[in-house]
Write a protein that holds these residues in place. Structure first.
Motif, PDB file in Angstrom:
ATOM      1  N   GLN A   1       0.832  -1.211   0.000  1.00 20.31           N
ATOM      2  CA  GLN A   1       0.000   0.000   0.000  1.00 20.31           C
ATOM      3  C   GLN A   1       0.864   1.257   0.000  1.00 20.31           C
ATOM      4  O   GLN A   1       0.487   2.266  -0.578  1.00 20.31           O
ATOM      5  CB  GLN A   1      -0.929  -0.003   1.218  1.00 20.31           C
ATOM      6  CG  GLN A   1      -2.012  -1.047   1.182  1.00 20.31           C
ATOM      7  CD  GLN A   1      -3.072  -0.693   0.154  1.00 20.31           C
ATOM      8  OE1 GLN A   1      -3.264   0.451  -0.215  1.00 20.31           O
ATOM      9  NE2 GLN A   1      -3.773  -1.727  -0.314  1.00 20.31           N
ATOM     10  N   GLU A   2       1.997   1.210   0.681  1.00 23.51           N
ATOM     11  CA  GLU A   2       2.885   2.365   0.762  1.00 23.51           C
ATOM     12  C   GLU A   2       3.413   2.742  -0.628  1.00 23.51           C
ATOM     13  O   GLU A   2       3.519   3.908  -0.969  1.00 23.51           O
ATOM     14  CB  GLU A   2       4.057   2.101   1.717  1.00 23.51           C
ATOM     15  CG  GLU A   2       3.643   1.945   3.162  1.00 23.51           C
ATOM     16  CD  GLU A   2       3.121   0.549   3.477  1.00 23.51           C
ATOM     17  OE1 GLU A   2       3.466  -0.413   2.748  1.00 23.51           O
ATOM     18  OE2 GLU A   2       2.352   0.424   4.444  1.00 23.51           O
ATOM     19  N   TRP A   3       3.745   1.727  -1.429  1.00 21.82           N
ATOM     20  CA  TRP A   3       4.247   1.998  -2.772  1.00 21.82           C
ATOM     21  C   TRP A   3       3.170   2.679  -3.612  1.00 21.82           C
ATOM     22  O   TRP A   3       3.447   3.624  -4.341  1.00 21.82           O
ATOM     23  CB  TRP A   3       4.699   0.699  -3.441  1.00 21.82           C
ATOM     24  CG  TRP A   3       5.208   0.932  -4.832  1.00 21.82           C
ATOM     25  CD1 TRP A   3       6.471   1.309  -5.191  1.00 21.82           C
ATOM     26  CD2 TRP A   3       4.457   0.826  -6.038  1.00 21.82           C
ATOM     27  NE1 TRP A   3       6.549   1.451  -6.548  1.00 21.82           N
ATOM     28  CE2 TRP A   3       5.315   1.163  -7.092  1.00 21.82           C
ATOM     29  CE3 TRP A   3       3.143   0.493  -6.326  1.00 21.82           C
ATOM     30  CZ2 TRP A   3       4.910   1.164  -8.428  1.00 21.82           C
ATOM     31  CZ3 TRP A   3       2.737   0.488  -7.642  1.00 21.82           C
ATOM     32  CH2 TRP A   3       3.613   0.830  -8.677  1.00 21.82           C
ATOM     33  N   VAL A   4       1.950   2.199  -3.506  1.00 22.67           N
ATOM     34  CA  VAL A   4       0.845   2.798  -4.252  1.00 22.67           C
ATOM     35  C   VAL A   4       0.648   4.250  -3.807  1.00 22.67           C
ATOM     36  O   VAL A   4       0.461   5.140  -4.638  1.00 22.67           O
ATOM     37  CB  VAL A   4      -0.449   1.980  -4.063  1.00 22.67           C
ATOM     38  CG1 VAL A   4      -1.639   2.684  -4.697  1.00 22.67           C
ATOM     39  CG2 VAL A   4      -0.290   0.589  -4.640  1.00 22.67           C
ATOM     40  N   ALA A   5       0.727   4.504  -2.503  1.00 25.43           N
ATOM     41  CA  ALA A   5       0.571   5.866  -2.001  1.00 25.43           C
ATOM     42  C   ALA A   5       1.708   6.772  -2.468  1.00 25.43           C
ATOM     43  O   ALA A   5       1.497   7.967  -2.709  1.00 25.43           O
ATOM     44  CB  ALA A   5       0.503   5.853  -0.484  1.00 25.43           C
ATOM     45  N   ARG A   6       2.912   6.234  -2.641  1.00 29.77           N
ATOM     46  CA  ARG A   6       4.050   7.028  -3.102  1.00 29.77           C
ATOM     47  C   ARG A   6       3.922   7.433  -4.565  1.00 29.77           C
ATOM     48  O   ARG A   6       4.601   8.350  -5.026  1.00 29.77           O
ATOM     49  CB  ARG A   6       5.354   6.247  -2.914  1.00 29.77           C
ATOM     50  CG  ARG A   6       5.853   6.244  -1.498  1.00 29.77           C
ATOM     51  CD  ARG A   6       7.303   5.761  -1.433  1.00 29.77           C
ATOM     52  NE  ARG A   6       7.591   4.571  -2.236  1.00 29.77           N
ATOM     53  CZ  ARG A   6       7.658   3.335  -1.751  1.00 29.77           C
ATOM     54  NH1 ARG A   6       7.469   3.112  -0.466  1.00 29.77           N
ATOM     55  NH2 ARG A   6       7.922   2.319  -2.558  1.00 29.77           N
TER      56      ARG A   6
END
Length: 153
Positions: free
Chosen positions: A55-60
């Motif tokens: 999820q963090e990668w998508v948010a970045r």
């Protein structure tokens, strides 16, 4: 998209930098939303090894200013909801106070409207009697006398 397919999985930073998404709200006005999405997809097809399953990668992938705007919107919504809750609490308190005062007045013993009368003097009215409309009944026009009575013409 053709550029992404030509440079697919090459991890070429120079080409991926050409596909950058808008970095502030002013630049966002000049790029359509669907083109911004295509740029993100194309950049990540080129930079294939940088893709993560989190999820963090998508948010970045979204520009930082969008996350800030979203957080500001959340804070504003929380403040608006807090204000609405405070207003509702005040209204509820006012309603409870008015219902308590009206119910307590209904439980009080009724006192006569006429406080003290002396023969030959007009009756003195209390404030409570005036509020309840008893004074209006004192000043009503007299009904016509019944035929055959002493007051009949």
């Amino acid at each position: 998209m053709a550029l992404a397919l030509v440079f697919l999985k090459t991890n070429d930073e120079a080409v991926a930098a050409r596909l950058a998404v808008p970095q502030n709200i002013f630049q966002l006005d000049y790029v359509r939303a669907d083109f911004s999405l295509l740029r993100v997809v194309a950049r990540n097809l080129i930079m294939w090894n940088s893709i993560e399953a989190s999820q963090e990668w998508v948010a970045r992938q979204a520009p930082p200013f969008l996350a800030e705007l979203q957080e500001e919107g959340r804070r504003a919504e929380k403040a608006r909801l807090a204000d609405a809750a405070a207003q509702a609490a005040k209204a509820a308190q006012a309603f409870v106070a008015s219902s308590v005062s009206s119910s307590s007045s209904a439980l009080r013993p009724q006192t006569p409207a006429v406080v003290g009368t002396v023969a030959g003097s007009p009756p003195a009215l209390s404030a409570r009697g005036l509020r309840r409309g008893v004074a209006a009944s004192l000043f009503q026009t007299p009904s016509p006398a019944a035929p055959g009575s002493a007051l009949a013409p």
